[in-house]
Each structure stands twice: as C-alpha cells, then as structure tokens.
Design an enzyme around this catalytic site. Structure first.
Site, short mmCIF file in Angstrom:
data_model
loop_
_atom_site.label_atom_id
_atom_site.label_comp_id
_atom_site.label_asym_id
_atom_site.label_seq_id
_atom_site.Cartn_x
_atom_site.Cartn_y
_atom_site.Cartn_z
N MET A 34 -2.15 2.23 9.43
CA MET A 34 -2.88 3.41 9.03
C MET A 34 -2.04 3.57 7.59
SD MET A 34 -5.20 3.46 10.99
CE MET A 34 -6.07 4.89 10.37
N LEU A 86 -0.48 -0.45 2.01
CA LEU A 86 0.60 -1.26 1.52
C LEU A 86 0.82 -1.29 0.13
CD1 LEU A 86 0.04 -4.82 3.47
CD2 LEU A 86 1.65 -2.92 3.82
N ASN A 122 -7.08 -7.59 7.33
CA ASN A 122 -7.29 -6.24 7.65
C ASN A 122 -8.60 -6.13 8.55
OD1 ASN A 122 -6.58 -3.31 7.96
ND2 ASN A 122 -7.90 -3.02 6.30
N HIS A 128 -11.26 -3.10 9.00
CA HIS A 128 -11.92 -1.54 8.70
C HIS A 128 -13.19 -1.21 9.28
CE1 HIS A 128 -12.17 1.95 6.18
NE2 HIS A 128 -13.42 1.65 5.93
N GLU A 174 -4.46 -5.63 -3.66
CA GLU A 174 -3.70 -4.39 -4.04
C GLU A 174 -4.65 -3.25 -3.93
OE1 GLU A 174 -3.79 -7.49 -5.19
OE2 GLU A 174 -2.92 -7.43 -7.35
N ASP A 211 -8.56 -1.29 1.02
CA ASP A 211 -9.99 -1.95 1.59
C ASP A 211 -10.81 -2.60 0.66
OD1 ASP A 211 -9.24 -0.60 4.17
OD2 ASP A 211 -10.18 1.25 3.39
N LYS A 234 -16.14 -1.94 19.51
CA LYS A 234 -16.73 -3.31 20.36
C LYS A 234 -16.65 -4.58 19.51
CE LYS A 234 -19.07 -1.37 24.43
NZ LYS A 234 -20.30 -0.60 24.80
N GLU A 278 -15.41 -4.57 16.45
CA GLU A 278 -14.19 -5.18 15.92
C GLU A 278 -13.50 -5.96 16.74
OE1 GLU A 278 -11.53 -1.67 14.43
OE2 GLU A 278 -13.38 -0.39 14.42
C1 GRF Z 1 -9.85 0.65 14.49
O1 GRF Z 1 -11.07 1.29 14.29
C2 GRF Z 1 -9.68 0.03 13.10
O2 GRF Z 1 -10.72 -0.52 12.49
C3 GRF Z 1 -8.92 1.34 12.17
O3 GRF Z 1 -8.34 1.83 13.04
C4 GRF Z 1 -8.53 1.74 14.41
C5 GRF Z 1 -7.71 1.31 15.15
O4 GRF Z 1 -7.82 1.19 16.41
N1 GRF Z 1 -8.23 0.55 11.02
P1 GRF Z 1 -6.59 0.37 17.34
O5 GRF Z 1 -5.41 0.94 17.36
O6 GRF Z 1 -6.86 -1.17 17.11
O7 GRF Z 1 -7.32 0.66 18.84
#
Ligand code: GRF
Length: 201
Positions: free
Chosen positions: A90, A93, A107, A109, A142, A145, A172, A174
């Site tokens: 979170m 960088l 990453n 998002h 750099e 997102d 789900k 992700e």
């Molecule tokens: C996810 O929604 C990710 O996309 C975002 O933060 C959340 C992290 O969830 N960057 P977790 O820690 O993987 O459960």
C-alpha cells in the site's frame, strides 16, 4: 525456475492465491521472500504457514520516508529475485526504486486502469457510476498505477452494489488474474514493447 519476491501490507489474499498456484505447479517459480512494511500484516502468517521467509521493514520505525525507502531498496537489491510481485503493497515505490527494478515488478490494482488510480478504487468506481469494473495486473513504473498493462479482468457493477460488494466481486478476479500474469512472466511469455505488453503464445 524463476525466483519471486512478494511485497504486501495487509490481509494478503492475493499473496495466498500466488502461494497456491506455485504449490500446484501452475507458476514455474518459487517464492523466496515476503517483504512487508507492516509488522502486523496477516500476510506474515500466510508466509509462515507456507514456509516462506519474511522480511519486515516497519515503516513506523524509520525517522524519515527516505530512510525507509533506502532500507527497502537495500533489501530488494539483496533479495534480488527475478520478479517482485506487489500484492496489496500500500505504499508508493519511490522513483529510484521503480527505476532500479523496471520490468521486474508486477502490481495488482482493483480497477480497470487508467480509470480510478490510487486508493479506494472500488469506491471511486461505484461513485462514478460505471457499469463495468475489474482489476488490472501491470508492470510498475515511476508513475502510480501507470505501468504497462499485462492483464485485465472485467466484472459487472450491479445497481445495488456498494464499495464492499463490488470489491468482493473484483477480488475473486484478482485471485485469478495475478497468478496468471505471474505464470506468464515466469514462462518468459511477456514482452514489453513501450506501453504495450505482448503475450507470446
Ligand atoms: C487488493 O484489492 C489489491 O488489488 C489492492 O489491495 C487489496 C489487497 O488485498 N492493491 P489482499 O491484501 O491481497 O487481500
């Protein structure tokens, strides 16, 4: 076999999805380390259960952001994996770190980039009133997102959705998209061409 290091700050459910796909052989790699900025991140327990070494770089223990960033970069250089996976890491960088590992950082998002960058992406999507949402796996550069997009998965936004119901539906996806992108990376199937990522057959 590629060496993977994961950066996570919290719950770590995306991290868990990667652990599982490494275990069942879908990802041709090994997770060599979890790096976290939060000593109480649940991701740490997940790592311990899976026998993955953990490096805690407690943001709050550093006097300045620069000190923290320096230690993070030192640790990343020392671990030196083929790829860093930011799975719910979170923090931004800093530019120097983003540059140092360009093309080797991925990453996830919870939005269809370039829409809804930054925090609370799912809330932004509900408030804006979009009809589809989703997640994006991308290389890190750099810009926050802003890196080249590897995969995007789409979900509908329903009339009765709030931030939480939408976030659950996106999460789900992700858990499918992130391991898939890592598997492609580990099989050398991602070719970075400027802003575009070509996926080799
Ligand atoms: C996810 O929604 C990710 O996309 C975002 O933060 C959340 C992290 O969830 N960057 P977790 O820690 O993987 O459960």
């Amino acid at each position: 076999m590629k060496r993977i290091a994961v950066l996570a700050s919290g719950r770590g459910s995306n991290f868990q999805s990667v652990i599982e796909k490494v275990k069942d052989g879908s990802i041709n790699g090994e997770i060599v380390c979890l790096i976290t900025d939060k000593p109480d991140a649940y991701a740490i327990e997940r790592a311990e259960k899976a026998g993955i070494p953990v490096k805690i770089i407690d943001f709050n223990k550093f006097k300045t952001r620069d000190d923290y960033n320096r230690e993070l970069r030192r640790t990343m250089t020392e671990v030196n994996p083929d790829v860093f996976v930011l799975a719910g890491y979170m923090r931004l960088l800093e530019t120097e770190t983003a540059k140092a590992f360009k093309g080797r950082m991925i990453n996830i998002h919870p939005a269809l980039l370039p829409s809804f960058k930054g925090l609370h992406a799912q809330r932004q999507a509900v408030e804006y009133g979009v009809k589809v949402a989703g997640c994006t796996v991308h290389f890190v550069d750099e810009e926050m997102d802003g890196g080249a997009i590897i995969l995007q998965h789409v979900v509908p936004v329903l009339d009765d959705d709030d931030e939480d119901t939408l976030a659950g539906r996106i999460l789900k996806e992700e858990h499918i998209a992130l391991p898939k992108a890592i598997a492609l990376f580990c099989d050398d199937r991602l070719v970075l061409e400027g802003r575009r990522v070509r996926i080799l057959k």
